[in-house]
Write an enzyme that holds these catalytic residues in place. Structure first.
Site, PDB file in Angstrom:
ATOM      1  N   ARG A 271      28.525 103.484   0.003  1.00  0.00           N
ATOM      2  CA  ARG A 271      27.102 103.734  -0.314  1.00  0.00           C
ATOM      3  C   ARG A 271      26.405 102.405  -0.618  1.00  0.00           C
ATOM      4  NH1 ARG A 271      23.434 107.529   0.445  1.00  0.00           N
ATOM      5  NH2 ARG A 271      24.772 109.199  -0.373  1.00  0.00           N
TER       6      ARG A 271
ATOM      7  N   ARG B  74      30.646 104.421  10.702  1.00  0.00           N
ATOM      8  CA  ARG B  74      30.683 103.863   9.340  1.00  0.00           C
ATOM      9  C   ARG B  74      31.916 104.292   8.546  1.00  0.00           C
ATOM     10  NH1 ARG B  74      26.632 107.366   5.538  1.00  0.00           N
ATOM     11  NH2 ARG B  74      27.358 109.417   6.206  1.00  0.00           N
TER      12      ARG B  74
ATOM     13  N   HIS C  67      21.412 100.913   8.569  1.00  0.00           N
ATOM     14  CA  HIS C  67      20.882 101.648   7.404  1.00  0.00           C
ATOM     15  C   HIS C  67      20.817 100.706   6.186  1.00  0.00           C
ATOM     16  CE1 HIS C  67      20.268 104.820   4.522  1.00  0.00           C
ATOM     17  NE2 HIS C  67      20.629 105.805   5.334  1.00  0.00           N
TER      18      HIS C  67
ATOM     19  N   ASP D  81      11.023 109.438   2.768  1.00  0.00           N
ATOM     20  CA  ASP D  81      12.045 109.542   3.812  1.00  0.00           C
ATOM     21  C   ASP D  81      11.319 109.744   5.140  1.00  0.00           C
ATOM     22  OD1 ASP D  81      14.298 109.876   5.311  1.00  0.00           O
ATOM     23  OD2 ASP D  81      15.067 111.622   4.231  1.00  0.00           O
TER      24      ASP D  81
ATOM     25  N   GLU E  79      15.235 100.547   7.641  1.00  0.00           N
ATOM     26  CA  GLU E  79      16.317 100.605   8.627  1.00  0.00           C
ATOM     27  C   GLU E  79      15.778 100.410  10.040  1.00  0.00           C
ATOM     28  OE1 GLU E  79      18.267 104.412   7.938  1.00  0.00           O
ATOM     29  OE2 GLU E  79      17.474 104.415   5.891  1.00  0.00           O
TER      30      GLU E  79
END
Length: 314
Positions: free
Chosen positions: A66, A89, A167, A212, A271
């Protein structure tokens, strides 16, 4: 001192996971875990950390790390049948000892090349053969450069499509003191409203709650201005038309096990991505997506940050 250190070294990271540390002679550095091909640290010449990594992340496969710069491939978020953000990832990458030549002159920069290829198990989840090559480089000024090259190596003649994002989690002093320049008046898809399409207002983006959004057809350059630290991050990108802006704010932060309740105040994701129009590759074709990050002192103009100078400068 710094000239005596190896420019690129293999080391053991958290929980014994292997990582590569890249040192630049003036003192900047970057760290990349083989798990996820995941950049987890980027420090300037003063040793200040520029990326955010949650204090709660466990560094325990198969859970993704994270923070830092997760690679979202071959699927961004839940836009498809795979697990959220795809699988790149949370796979173990290899060091690429013999990468194909880069047309750009990146030989003067300290760098490491990694590669990911699918296993037989992976082919059951996503039945395509590919080579994903990642170069992580540090420039003389401490700029961090990531270049992804994804090639379709299917032998059955089939094309494949994917979406992609770097990201990136930036470390900021206080999210309420941050603004993002370069996305004004653009269309975006709001992930909090079923990806309904809206148009951004003419002002810089500031933060007073959860955000978002996927901004579409974005410029190659975006700036993140951190008032308190008098620092501006400049993000330059190539092959990545979209830009995601995300901060979970308090409620979402509390709901995430691998994220501290108050950590949302000190991070912002901006991102570089290719989401709205998936990339399609025929066998033998290669796609390239490049991200360059720099951190510069903010210039002030009559008490205000001067974003135009940042965005119009080189």
């Amino acid at each position: 001192m710094s000239s005596e250190r190896a420019a690129v070294e293999l080391a053991k990271g958290v929980n014994g996971l292997e990582k590569i540390i890249i040192h630049e002679t003036r003192g900047s550095s970057a760290e990349v875990y083989l798990y996820g091909g995941h950049v987890t640290s980027w420090k300037n010449e003063h040793g200040e950390e520029l990326l955010f990594v949650s204090s709660k992340t466990l560094f325990k496969p198969p859970k993704p790390i994270r923070g830092g710069i997760p690679l979202c491939f071959p699927q961004f978020s839940n836009l498809g049948p795979l697990e959220s953000h795809g699988f790149a990832r949370n796979k173990f990458w290899s060091i690429d000892t013999d990468p194909p030549a880069f047309p750009t002159n990146s030989s003067s920069k300290e760098h490491i090349d990694l590669i990911l290829k699918p296993s037989e198990e992976d082919m059951k989840i996503w039945p395509h053969s590919y080579e994903f090559r990642l170069r992580v480089a540090l420039g003389p000024g401490g700029d961090l450069m990531l270049t992804s090259r994804i090639r379709n190596t299917n032998s059955d003649g089939k094309p494949f499509s994917f979406t992609f994002a770097y990201h990136t989690y930036f470390s900021v002093s206080d999210i309420s003191e941050v603004r993002v320049e370069g996305l004004e008046t653009l269309d975006y898809l709001d992930n909090q409203k079923n990806r309904e399409r809206f148009t951004e207002q003419g002002d810089a983006i500031t933060f007073e709650g959860e955000v978002d959004k996927i901004y579409l057809s974005t410029p190659t350059k975006i700036a993140i201005l951190d008032h308190e630290r008098k620092r501006t991050f400049v993000l330059r990108k190539d092959g990545l038309p979209d830009a995601v802006v995300w901060n979970p704010w308090d409620k979402k932060a509390k709901a995430m096990a691998d994220f501290g309740d108050d950590e949302y105040k000190h991070m912002l994701c901006v991102e570089a991505a290719a989401i709205e129009k998936p990339i399609t590759l025929k066998p033998g074709e290669e796609w390239r997506g490049r991200l360059e990050l720099s951190a510069v002192p903010s210039s002030y103009c009559s008490g205000q940050l001067d974003p135009q100078r940042v965005l119009q400068g080189s």
